[in-house]
Write an enzyme that holds these catalytic residues in place. Structure first.
Site, PDB file in Angstrom:
ATOM      1  N   HIS A 161       0.821  -1.231   0.000  1.00 23.94           N
ATOM      2  CA  HIS A 161       0.000   0.000   0.000  1.00 23.94           C
ATOM      3  C   HIS A 161       0.845   1.268   0.000  1.00 23.94           C
ATOM      4  O   HIS A 161       0.300   2.364  -0.154  1.00 23.94           O
ATOM      5  CB  HIS A 161      -0.929   0.031   1.223  1.00 23.94           C
ATOM      6  CG  HIS A 161      -1.948  -1.059   1.243  1.00 23.94           C
ATOM      7  ND1 HIS A 161      -2.888  -1.207   0.245  1.00 23.94           N
ATOM      8  CD2 HIS A 161      -2.183  -2.062   2.136  1.00 23.94           C
ATOM      9  CE1 HIS A 161      -3.652  -2.261   0.530  1.00 23.94           C
ATOM     10  NE2 HIS A 161      -3.245  -2.801   1.666  1.00 23.94           N
ATOM     11  N   ASP A 286      -4.275 -13.268   2.919  1.00 22.06           N
ATOM     12  CA  ASP A 286      -5.524 -12.856   3.564  1.00 22.06           C
ATOM     13  C   ASP A 286      -6.763 -13.152   2.732  1.00 22.06           C
ATOM     14  O   ASP A 286      -7.880 -12.820   3.142  1.00 22.06           O
ATOM     15  CB  ASP A 286      -5.471 -11.377   4.020  1.00 22.06           C
ATOM     16  CG  ASP A 286      -4.729 -10.468   3.063  1.00 22.06           C
ATOM     17  OD1 ASP A 286      -4.430 -10.905   1.934  1.00 22.06           O
ATOM     18  OD2 ASP A 286      -4.465  -9.316   3.445  1.00 22.06           O
TER      19      ASP A 286
HETATM   20  C1  6XA Z   1      -6.988  -1.401   7.522  1.00 27.00           C
HETATM   21  C2  6XA Z   1      -6.915  -2.612   6.670  1.00 27.00           C
HETATM   22  C3  6XA Z   1      -5.571  -2.698   6.055  1.00 27.00           C
HETATM   23  C4  6XA Z   1      -5.395  -3.911   5.199  1.00 27.00           C
HETATM   24  C5  6XA Z   1      -3.970  -4.201   5.043  1.00 27.00           C
HETATM   25  C6  6XA Z   1      -3.641  -5.353   4.182  1.00 27.00           C
HETATM   26  N1  6XA Z   1      -8.028  -1.469   8.459  1.00 27.00           N
HETATM   27  N2  6XA Z   1      -3.211  -5.095   2.982  1.00 27.00           N
HETATM   28  O1  6XA Z   1      -3.702  -6.519   4.501  1.00 27.00           O
HETATM   29  O2  6XA Z   1      -2.811  -6.009   2.128  1.00 27.00           O
HETATM   30 ZN    ZN Z   2      -3.987  -7.551   2.516  1.00 26.78          ZN
END
Ligand code: 6XA
Ligand code: ZN
Length: 344
Positions: A161, A286
């Protein structure tokens, strides 16, 4: 396969986060990397190697110097302003407000300028941990450049990100992008990044959007309902020379293996057609059915299949750890991809 890992990841730990209206212990916690490391050792994946420290120059190939200075210094500035606790952004620019083209001087305005959310804070040692995660990716890349077929960079905090000059989504430095750039800087002509994390890698997309030397393919929750929102639609295909080199596969909530696999196979074929000379996998797990913040339905065995299919690319490959928060199965799922790859 060699795993690159450093216990320095413990230097980053945001205590808490705001999740769906509740203040909870952050999902992106140090235990995550430990669980994956334990599984790497349990299955005898291969040696675990501490990365050396790299110069900032390798990171400046991806991130702007002003952003790196900011990340390094903001905690001290926060303290100097008389604030305790961790550094958290306060607000963000709304579409009714002008887009700034230079960082503002005030601390909170600058925090806003260099971030897009408050998934994670900046602690006293976040900068060091983020640097060590980038070192981990760089050392893994160098192992592959020196002839290893593949390596695993067990990076934490994650990276996909983070953009050229912003943090968000638990990410500060874009480990996968730094790795891809290092391949290019060491003789590779075309690098593909295959992002199988459940979330859209908006930072990676931003970094390479106008370039044709890096192809990004990303499978993720549709930004209409899922974080990071606003970016990750299929219509975003790259710009200028980069047109056609950004491939997004937004998928609906509840996506199961067959639908996910169909998108994966399409991306797989397009990556093959690009004929990259090296491949970076943004390895988030995830998409797992029990992940506490995600809405896909993959099962542990599917991660083996993913690894097997990645092995069909006859390429040097770096796996870079991204997300995955179902801690009971996190080690199994991440290492299943690597074992699937090795066993293929
Ligand atoms: C914030 C969620 C962030 C997701 C992060 C993630 N509440 N990115 O796993 O791949
Ligand atoms: Zn993620």
């Amino acid at each position: 396969m060699k795993t690159f890992y450093t216990a320095d990841h413990h230097l980053h730990h945001s205590g808490m986060e705001l999740s769906f209206g509740r203040i909870v212990e952050t999902f992106e916690k140090p235990e995550r990397a430990e669980i994956v490391l334990r599984r790497v050792k349990e299955v005898g994946l291969g040696p675990v190697i501490e990365p050396p420290a790299y110069d900032r120059a390798a990171i400046e190939r991806v991130h702007t110097p002003d952003y790196l200075d900011f990340l390094q210094n903001v905690f001290a500035e926060w303290r100097a302003a008389g604030r305790d606790g961790e550094v958290w952004p306060y607000s963000w620019r709304h579409r009714s407000m002008p887009m700034l083209d230079a960082p503002p001087s005030g601390l909170d305005a600058r925090l806003s300028y260099y971030s897009f959310d408050m998934a994670g804070s900046i602690t006293e040692t976040t900068w060091q941990a983020a640097r060590r995660a980038a070192d981990t990716a760089l050392a893994g890349t160098d192992a592959v450049l020196s002839g290893e077929r593949a390596a695993f960079a067990l990076c934490r905090p994650p990276g996909h990100h983070a953009g050229r000059d912003f943090f968000g989504g638990y990410c500060y430095l874009n480990n996968a992008a730094i790795a891809a750039q290092r391949f290019l800087d060491n003789g590779h002509a075309r690098v593909a990044i295959f992002d199988v994390d459940y979330h859209h890698g908006n930072g990676t997309q931003e970094i390479f959007y106008d370039r044709d030397d890096v192809l990004l393919a990303s499978l993720h929750g549709d930004p209409d309902f899922e974080f990071p929102f606003h970016l990750g639609y299929a219509r975003e295909r790259g710009a200028g020379r980069g047109e056609g080199f950004n491939l997004n596969y937004p998928l609906p909530a509840g996506t199961g293996w067959l639908e996910w696999q169909a998108a994966f196979e399409d991306a797989h074929a397009r990556i093959g057609a690009y004929a990259p000379t090296a491949l970076v996998i943004s390895l988030g797990v995830d998409a797992f059915k029990e992940d506490p913040i995600s809405q896909f339905k993959l099962e542990s065995e599917h991660f083996l299949t993913i690894g097997r299919r990645i092995a069909d690319f006859a390429l040097p490959i770096l796996f870079v750890m991204e997300g995955g928060y179902a801690v009971d199965a996190l080690g199994i799922n991440a290492v299943n991809v690597l074992q699937g790859f090795e066993g293929a």
